[in-house]
Scaffold this motif. Structure first.
Motif, PDB file in Angstrom:
ATOM      1  N   GLY A   1      34.501  66.341  55.176  1.00 57.04           N
ATOM      2  CA  GLY A   1      33.926  65.313  54.302  1.00 57.04           C
ATOM      3  C   GLY A   1      32.795  64.570  55.004  1.00 57.04           C
ATOM      4  N   MET A   2      32.965  64.302  56.297  1.00 62.86           N
ATOM      5  CA  MET A   2      31.903  63.670  57.091  1.00 62.86           C
ATOM      6  C   MET A   2      30.744  64.641  57.310  1.00 62.86           C
ATOM      7  N   GLN A   3      31.087  65.894  57.590  1.00 67.23           N
ATOM      8  CA  GLN A   3      30.041  66.882  57.900  1.00 67.23           C
ATOM      9  C   GLN A   3      29.086  67.106  56.722  1.00 67.23           C
ATOM     10  N   VAL A   4      29.618  67.124  55.502  1.00 69.41           N
ATOM     11  CA  VAL A   4      28.729  67.339  54.349  1.00 69.41           C
ATOM     12  C   VAL A   4      27.891  66.093  54.034  1.00 69.41           C
ATOM     13  N   MET A   5      28.231  64.978  54.666  1.00 68.65           N
ATOM     14  CA  MET A   5      27.406  63.777  54.496  1.00 68.65           C
ATOM     15  C   MET A   5      26.234  63.779  55.487  1.00 68.65           C
ATOM     16  N   CYS A   6      26.209  64.778  56.380  1.00 71.68           N
ATOM     17  CA  CYS A   6      25.103  64.894  57.343  1.00 71.68           C
ATOM     18  C   CYS A   6      23.922  65.638  56.715  1.00 71.68           C
ATOM     19  N   ARG A   7      22.814  65.729  57.471  1.00 68.07           N
ATOM     20  CA  ARG A   7      21.609  66.357  56.921  1.00 68.07           C
ATOM     21  C   ARG A   7      21.764  67.859  56.695  1.00 68.07           C
ATOM     22  N   HIS A   8      22.435  68.504  57.657  1.00 69.62           N
ATOM     23  CA  HIS A   8      22.513  69.963  57.622  1.00 69.62           C
ATOM     24  C   HIS A   8      23.727  70.393  58.413  1.00 69.62           C
ATOM     25  N   THR A   9      24.282  71.561  58.085  1.00 69.53           N
ATOM     26  CA  THR A   9      25.330  72.116  58.942  1.00 69.53           C
ATOM     27  C   THR A   9      25.067  73.584  59.214  1.00 69.53           C
TER      28      THR A   9
END
Lengths: 194, 251
Positions: A78-86
Motif C-alpha cells: 500500500g505504501m509502495q504504490v503511493m510512491c512515484r514508481h516501482t
C-alpha cells in the motif's frame, strides 16, 4: 469511521483485527463517498505492487486517494504504490511520495525477502510518538523505498531504507504495524489520533 | 539482517494445546489462544500452531481456533497440520493465518508449493522438512519421520525454494526430542545453500543449543515447544541470554 480500501489485494483480516483490538470502527470499502467521508483511510496491501496499482486504477481509486485531506496510511505494498514508481513490474505508482521503489539485491548473508523484526531508527513524526529508537517492527518485503525527503523512519537490510514515509496528510509504513506487537499497536493508535 | 527469531510451537488437538510426554499420552498444557498471547507478551517473535487432530470434526474446530487466534494475537503466526490442498490453505488464510506450513503433502505433491505461493505469495508458505542422516546422506522423511523418501535434504530444499517457499523449517529426526542440541553444521550448510530463511526445530535442551544453532548454524530462527510449555525457561529470559552472547534478538 476508518475506511480500509478494498481493492482485492491480500488478506485484510489481520489489519481489521488490529483495528478491532484498538476499539476503532472500520469498514472495508471501495466506495468514493465512504472514503471521502471517513476520518482516516488505510490502504493495506500484500502481494504484487504492479497488480495492486492495476487494481486501484481499475476501480478509479487513485484520483479519489489523491484528493483526500484527512490522514491516509499505506501499509507495505500500500505504501509502495503511493510512491512515484516501482521496479516490481516496472510501473508508475500514485506519485504521492517522492521515491522510486527498488528490489533488494541478494548477496551472501542477505536474504530476500527481508522477513522478520528489524529496528526503527531516525524517526521524525507524530506517528512514532512514544516509540523508542531501536524498537523492532515486523517486515515482509522484497522491494523497498530508498531514503528520500519524505522519509520519516529508517531501518536496515543491510543498507538503510525508508521504513516509513510522509507527505502532508499521507503516511506510509513498509513494516506491518498490525503484526508488530505492542509497538505496532501504538503506531496504529498514533495514526488514528492524527 | 533482521533479528534472530524465537518461535514457540503449540500442538493443538480438539481446541487445546497438548504436549507429548515420553512418546506416550498427551498432556493438556492450556488454551492455545491464552498460551499464545502469553508467549507474545513474553517476547515471542512469531507463533506456530500445529493441528494434530485425528479426525475431520476436530479439523473444523481448528479453523475456528485460527480465527480466535487472529483476533487476539498481535504478532505473526503460522498454522499447519494436514494441509494438502490450495483450498485448505485458503481456508486458513481467510481465518487470519499469516503463513501456513506444509510437510508430507509437499513431498508427495511438490506442485502444491507452487500453487499456494503463486496464489498467496511466497511469504505465506513455510515448507517443513524432516530428515535423518543415513550413511552420511540426509534423507527426507514424511509422516513424522516414520516414512523414508528417496529425496535428499539439500536438493529438496533447493527445489522447495525454487517452487516459491518463503521459509524452510528443518527438523533433524535424529535430534528431535533428544534435547541434545541441533546438527549445527548441517544447518550452516543448508543456510548457505539457500536465499530464504531457515528455521531450526527439534533438539533444544538448553540455551546453549539455541545459541549454537543461531550462531554457528546461522539459522534465522529457532522453534521450540517443551522448554517453553513447562516454564523451564521464559522466552524473555532466553532472549536476554542470547543477547548477552552477542546474538541480535528483539528485546
Amino acid at each position: 469511521m476508518i475506511a480500509v480500501i478494498d481493492y482485492g489485494m491480500g488478506n485484510i483480516r489481520s489489519l481489521g483485527n488490529a483495528l478491532q483490538r484498538l476499539g476503532a470502527e472500520w469498514r472495508l470499502t471501495a466506495d468514493p463517498e465512504i472514503i471521502r467521508s471517513a476520518s482516516h483511510v488505510i490502504l493495506p496491501g500484500v502481494g504484487n505492487a504492479a497488480e495492486a496499482m492495476a487494481n486501484l486504477t481499475e476501480r478509479n481509486l487513485p484520483e479519489v486517494l489523491w484528493r483526500l485531506r484527512h490522514p491516509v496510511l499505506g501499509i507495505c505494498v500500500g505504501m509502495q504504490v503511493m510512491c512515484r514508481h516501482t521496479e516490481e513490474g516496472d510501473v508508475d505508482g500514485m506519485g504521492i511520495f517522492d521515491a522510486k521503489v527498488r528490489r533488494f539485491t541478494e548477496q551472501p548473508g542477505v536474504k530476500v525477502p527481508h522477513m522478520g523484526w528489524s529496528p526503527l531508527t531516525n524517526m521524525e513524526s507524530k506517528l512514532f510518538k512514544g516509540i523508542e529508537k531501536g524498537s523492532y517492527v515486523y517486515f515482509v518485503h522484497s522491494y523497498f523505498a530508498p531514503l528520500c525527503p519524505d522519509t520519516i523512519a529508517t531501518s536496515r537490510h543491510p543498507g538503510l531504507f525508508s521504513a516509513a514515509l510522509k507527505y502532508e496528510n499521507y503516511y506510509g509504513t513498509q513494516f506491518h504495524p498490525e503484526k508488530s506487537g505492542e509497538v505496532g499497536e501504538r503506531i496504529l493508535r498514533n495514526f488514528l489520533e492524527l | 539482517m533482521p533479528a534472530k527469531r524465537i518461535i514457540p510451537c503449540l500442538d493443538v488437538r480438539n481446541g487445546r494445546t497438548v504436549k507429548g510426554i515420553n512418546f506416550e499420552g498427551l498432556a493438556d498444557v492450556g488454551d492455545p489462544v491464552e498460551l499464545g498471547a502469553r508467549y507474545a507478551a513474553e517476547g515471542a517473535d512469531e507463533l506456530v500452531y500445529l493441528d494434530i487432530s485425528a479426525s475431520k470434526e476436530e479439523r473444523s474446530t481448528f479453523t475456528d481456533l485460527v480465527r480466535r487466534i487472529a483476533e487476539r494475537i498481535n504478532i505473526p503466526f503460522t498454522v499447519g497440520g494436514g494441509i494438502s490442498s490450495v483450498e485448505d490453505a485458503a481456508r486458513l488464510l481467510e481465518a487470519g493465518a499469516d503463513k501456513i506450513t506444509v510437510n508430507s503433502a509437499a513431498v508427495s505433491n511438490p506442485q502444491l508449493i507452487t500453487d499456494i505461493a503463486t496464489r498467496y505469495g511466497r511469504q505465506f508458505v513455510v515448507v517443513a522438512i524432516d530428515a535423518k542422516e543415513i550413511d552420511g546422506v540426509w534423507r527426507v522423511t514424511t509422516h513424522g519421520g516414520s516414512r523414508l523418501t528417496d529425496r535428499e535434504l539439500f536438493e529438496w530444499a533447493a527445489e522447495v525454494e525454487r517452487r516459491g517457499a518463503g521459509e524452510i523449517l528443518f527438523t533433524s529426526m535424529d535430534h528431535d526430542g533428544t534435547r541434545n542440541g541441533y546438527p549445527d553444521e548441517t544447518y550452516a550448510r543448508l543456510c548457505a545453500s539457500l536465499s530464504i530463511p531457515v528455521i531450526a526445530s527439534g533438539g533444544a535442551g538448553c540455551v546453549d543449543d539455541i545459541a549454537n544453532v543461531l550462531d554457528r548454524g546461522t539459522a534465522d530462527a529457532a522453534l521450540a515447544a517443551s522448554i517453553f510449555h513447562y516454564g523451564e525457561i521464559t522466552i524473555n529470559s532466553l532472549k536476554r541470554q542470547l543477547s548477552e552472547r552477542g546474538i541480535e534478538v528483539r528485546l
